[in-house]
Design a protein around this motif. Structure first.
Motif, mmCIF file in Angstrom:
data_model
loop_
_atom_site.group_PDB
_atom_site.id
_atom_site.type_symbol
_atom_site.label_atom_id
_atom_site.label_comp_id
_atom_site.label_asym_id
_atom_site.label_seq_id
_atom_site.Cartn_x
_atom_site.Cartn_y
_atom_site.Cartn_z
ATOM 1 N N GLU A 401 26.317 5.315 -9.678
ATOM 2 C CA GLU A 401 25.491 5.043 -10.855
ATOM 3 C C GLU A 401 24.011 5.343 -10.562
ATOM 4 N N ALA A 402 23.562 4.971 -9.343
ATOM 5 C CA ALA A 402 22.166 5.224 -8.969
ATOM 6 C C ALA A 402 21.881 6.715 -8.889
ATOM 7 N N HIS A 403 22.828 7.486 -8.376
ATOM 8 C CA HIS A 403 22.652 8.941 -8.301
ATOM 9 C C HIS A 403 22.618 9.566 -9.693
ATOM 10 N N GLU A 404 23.465 9.076 -10.587
ATOM 11 C CA GLU A 404 23.459 9.589 -11.951
ATOM 12 C C GLU A 404 22.132 9.258 -12.639
ATOM 13 N N ARG A 405 21.650 8.045 -12.389
ATOM 14 C CA ARG A 405 20.354 7.642 -12.945
ATOM 15 C C ARG A 405 19.233 8.519 -12.382
ATOM 16 N N ALA A 406 19.307 8.852 -11.089
ATOM 17 C CA ALA A 406 18.289 9.700 -10.460
ATOM 18 C C ALA A 406 18.243 11.072 -11.110
ATOM 19 N N ARG A 407 19.399 11.625 -11.441
ATOM 20 C CA ARG A 407 19.428 12.937 -12.098
ATOM 21 C C ARG A 407 18.816 12.860 -13.497
ATOM 22 N N GLU A 408 19.067 11.765 -14.200
ATOM 23 C CA GLU A 408 18.457 11.588 -15.521
ATOM 24 C C GLU A 408 16.936 11.516 -15.404
ATOM 25 N N LEU A 409 16.467 10.836 -14.367
ATOM 26 C CA LEU A 409 15.026 10.683 -14.171
ATOM 27 C C LEU A 409 14.365 12.010 -13.815
ATOM 28 N N LEU A 410 15.056 12.857 -13.073
ATOM 29 C CA LEU A 410 14.515 14.180 -12.770
ATOM 30 C C LEU A 410 14.288 14.968 -14.057
ATOM 31 N N SER A 411 15.212 14.851 -14.990
ATOM 32 C CA SER A 411 15.039 15.509 -16.280
ATOM 33 C C SER A 411 13.868 14.885 -17.039
ATOM 34 N N LEU A 412 13.718 13.565 -16.915
ATOM 35 C CA LEU A 412 12.646 12.859 -17.616
ATOM 36 C C LEU A 412 11.267 13.299 -17.131
ATOM 37 N N VAL A 413 11.150 13.585 -15.820
ATOM 38 C CA VAL A 413 9.860 14.036 -15.279
ATOM 39 C C VAL A 413 9.775 15.564 -15.242
ATOM 40 N N GLU A 414 10.690 16.212 -15.978
ATOM 41 C CA GLU A 414 10.643 17.662 -16.213
ATOM 42 C C GLU A 414 10.844 18.482 -14.944
ATOM 43 N N LEU A 415 11.820 18.050 -14.134
ATOM 44 C CA LEU A 415 12.250 18.826 -12.977
ATOM 45 C C LEU A 415 13.689 19.265 -13.177
ATOM 46 N N SER A 416 14.050 20.391 -12.580
ATOM 47 C CA SER A 416 15.400 20.937 -12.709
ATOM 48 C C SER A 416 16.430 20.016 -12.042
ATOM 49 N N PRO A 417 17.635 19.913 -12.602
ATOM 50 C CA PRO A 417 18.695 19.126 -11.954
ATOM 51 C C PRO A 417 18.982 19.573 -10.522
ATOM 52 N N SER A 418 18.745 20.866 -10.233
ATOM 53 C CA SER A 418 18.990 21.373 -8.873
ATOM 54 C C SER A 418 18.036 20.752 -7.853
ATOM 55 N N ALA A 419 16.941 20.160 -8.321
ATOM 56 C CA ALA A 419 15.992 19.525 -7.404
ATOM 57 C C ALA A 419 16.613 18.358 -6.662
ATOM 58 N N ALA A 420 17.677 17.781 -7.205
ATOM 59 C CA ALA A 420 18.291 16.587 -6.616
ATOM 60 C C ALA A 420 18.744 16.806 -5.179
ATOM 61 N N GLU A 421 19.217 18.009 -4.875
ATOM 62 C CA GLU A 421 19.805 18.266 -3.553
ATOM 63 C C GLU A 421 18.790 18.833 -2.559
ATOM 64 N N ARG A 422 17.551 18.985 -2.967
ATOM 65 C CA ARG A 422 16.548 19.576 -2.087
ATOM 66 C C ARG A 422 15.707 18.499 -1.407
ATOM 67 N N TYR A 423 14.843 18.943 -0.482
ATOM 68 C CA TYR A 423 14.010 18.036 0.307
ATOM 69 C C TYR A 423 12.542 18.177 -0.104
ATOM 70 N N PRO A 424 11.718 17.142 0.160
ATOM 71 C CA PRO A 424 10.328 17.149 -0.333
ATOM 72 C C PRO A 424 9.520 18.385 0.024
ATOM 73 N N HIS A 425 9.724 18.934 1.243
ATOM 74 C CA HIS A 425 8.896 20.065 1.660
ATOM 75 C C HIS A 425 9.180 21.334 0.850
ATOM 76 N N GLU A 426 10.266 21.337 0.068
ATOM 77 C CA GLU A 426 10.629 22.521 -0.711
ATOM 78 C C GLU A 426 9.929 22.564 -2.071
ATOM 79 N N PHE A 427 9.023 21.612 -2.312
ATOM 80 C CA PHE A 427 8.369 21.520 -3.615
ATOM 81 C C PHE A 427 6.859 21.676 -3.486
ATOM 82 N N SER A 428 6.229 22.033 -4.593
ATOM 83 C CA SER A 428 4.767 22.087 -4.634
ATOM 84 C C SER A 428 4.200 20.669 -4.730
#
Length: 544
Positions: A401-428
């Motif tokens: 449930e927490a992982h599903e909620r995390a994916r919803e939140l990524l959409s809420l902050v306007e990030l791609s769903p694929s961001a879920a599986e990546r690490y912080p250094h891969e982002f601006s």
């Protein structure tokens, strides 16, 4: 008589290693800096600004990143043909650089005097006594309050503004012909920023120094530039006199950067006088330096004294002031990352300052924090989905449930769903700050404390993150306690302001009223120090 240029960059191309997001960091850059002239190189992160500066200094991480075409001429001499020994003689002597972050550029184990003296030891035949006199002279020239004491002190013992002055002193001690300043005022409060800009301008006038000033802040550009060059993804899209580009930019990208500069006229914020209070602070006080293993003879400093405020539901309350005013100390006490010496923080009728560990864990669900540097606050070994889901899981939410909620939140902050599986250094930087926001709202808090959340971001990314915060505040009915030194940002987001000086509130009230008619002399000084305050960005349409 026309003076010959100090710096000429002709057709410069900088190649990146295989697998990079583009083949060239810079492509065919042409740039000239004349004696006594300040040229501002402007662009977003990744535009190639700092690499251009490092190329001039011959500090590129070769061979992976290297100059593959073009010339860099210093007083007509091509720097590409210089040996490492010849470049060591040129650096500091004929061309010098002020780095963006002085705390990482200065050696924490060496005194300030020793570090400036090193430049003189390497480049001059002066005696030890002569070098000391020269160092004290340059420290005085850059307006260090107590040069003798600073000479024997260490970088951590002085403020951020003073460290930046030390970097300027180190760069100018040999009176170089060319000075490169790489974002030298980005993390400074407005009054210190104004002082540093004035200092650079005065030194340039006195010594006819050519200055290449790298920044993403158009307020700073308006304050200091003679000419402007605008970079986008390694391409020079526009250049010309400062007046022309600031008031009549031709390229669409330049227009978009200027359009993203926050206005100094606050919009009309909603009236929240009747909204319920969600957070109260009363009598908060904190003293630093009162004894302890590492305090030595340091005098106690009152970081915060008797501070109180109310935060209402759906409201954004801004805390503004200079470095050392106590802003961040307040934010850390409100979230119980730092215990106050006195006072209380009430949320939902409970005093956060007196909660035991079990109570604090429950109360922290109601108040979350967004940090200034998301890379330092995100665990680099965890995937984004795990970073966002961590809090809810700790508080008992099933992992799926927490992982599903995390994916919803990524959409809420306007990030791609694929961001879920990546690490912080891969982002601006801007994307990492969105991850930090998603992590904060995952707990469904009533209050978010944001400590300088956009200070390190480009103006366009900053505008996006501010819009996101305002949208989430309204959509989720959140209350924000927003700490910032950037009064342009405060004007756009905050309903009310607290102005702090030396640990105390000197003025508080609606943002529009404070900007229109500040009553305290300190607030007046802060507003008068905003870089580019007298520059009115043109009203631009989308047409180029």
């Amino acid at each position: 008589m026309i003076k010959a240029p100090i710096l000429q960059v002709q057709g410069l191309r900088i190649s990146l290693p295989a697998g990079a997001d583009r083949a060239h960091a810079l492509e065919s850059l042409d740039l000239t800096v004349n004696p006594g002239e300040i040229v501002c190189l402007v662009g977003e992160s990744g535009s190639g600004k700092s690499l251009a500066a490092n190329a001039v200094m011959r500090l590129l991480p070769e061979p992976h990143v290297h100059v593959s075409a073009g010339r860099i001429l210093l007083d007509g001499e091509d720097l590409a043909g210089k040996s490492p020994a010849e470049m060591r003689a040129i650096r500091g002597n004929r061309v010098a650089m002020i780095f963006q972050e002085p705390m990482t550029a200065l050696n924490p184990q060496k005194t300030i005097g020793w570090q400036i003296d090193e430049v003189l030891r390497l480049h001059t035949p002066l005696s030890r006594k002569g070098r000391r006199a020269k160092v004290l002279e340059i420290l005085s020239e850059v307006q260090i309050p107590d040069p003798e004491s600073t000479y024997d002190g260490y970088p951590h013992q002085i403020s951020g503004g003073q460290r930046q002055r030390v970097m300027i002193a180190m760069a100018l001690v040999l009176r170089p012909r060319l000075l490169i300043a790489d974002e030298p005022t980005t993390a400074l409060d407005v009054t210190t920023q104004k002082q540093i800009l004035h200092l650079i301008r005065e030194l340039q006038r006195q010594h006819d120094t050519g200055i290449l000033f790298i920044t993403h802040d158009f307020g700073v550009v308006a304050e200091i530039a003679d000419r402007i060059a605008v970079l986008r993804l390694g391409e020079l899209v526009e250049s010309g006199p400062a007046r022309q580009i600031l008031h009549a930019p031709r390229h669409e990208y330049t227009r978009s950067l200027i359009a993203a500069v926050p206005a100094l006229t606050p919009p009309l914020h909603k009236d929240l006088a009747d909204a319920p209070t969600v957070l109260q602070a009363r009598g908060l006080s904190k003293m630093f330096g009162r004894g302890g293993l590492f305090s030595g003879r340091r005098k106690p400093v009152a970081a915060v004294r008797g501070l109180g405020f109310d935060l209402r539901q759906g409201e954004t309350l801004g805390i503004v002031g200079e470095s050392g005013s106590g802003k961040t100390t307040v934010a850390r006490m409100v979230t119980r990352l730092l215990g106050p010496d006195a006072g209380e923080v009430m949320i939902e009728g409970h005093d956060l300052t007196r909660a035991d560990r079990a109570q604090l864990r429950q109360m922290r669900r109601q108040i979350q924090m967004i940090f200034q540097d998301p890379m330092a606050s995100l665990n680099p070994r965890k995937r984004v989905i795990d970073l966002i889901a961590q809090g809810p899981i700790v508080h008992g939410m099933p992992v799926a449930e927490a992982h599903e909620r995390a994916r919803e939140l990524l959409s809420l902050v306007e990030l791609s769903p694929s961001a879920a599986e990546r690490y912080p250094h891969e982002f601006s930087g801007g994307q990492r700050q969105r991850i930090g926001i998603a992590r904060a709202i995952a707990m469904e808090p009533r209050v978010i404390v944001a400590d300088e959340p956009v200070s390190a971001l480009d103006v366009s990314v900053q505008a996006q993150v501010l819009r996101l915060l305002a949208d989430l505040r309204d959509r989720l009915n959140l209350s924000l306690l927003f700490v910032t030194h950037d009064l342009r940002v405060a004007a756009q987001l905050c309903d009310r302001l607290i102005v702090m000086q030396k640990g105390e509130i000197v003025e508080t009230g609606p943002t529009a009223r404070i900007f229109a008619s500040p009553s305290h002399s300190y607030t007046q000084a802060l507003l008068a120090s905003i870089p580019g305050r007298d520059w009115q960005p043109p009203t631009l349409t989308n047409a180029a």
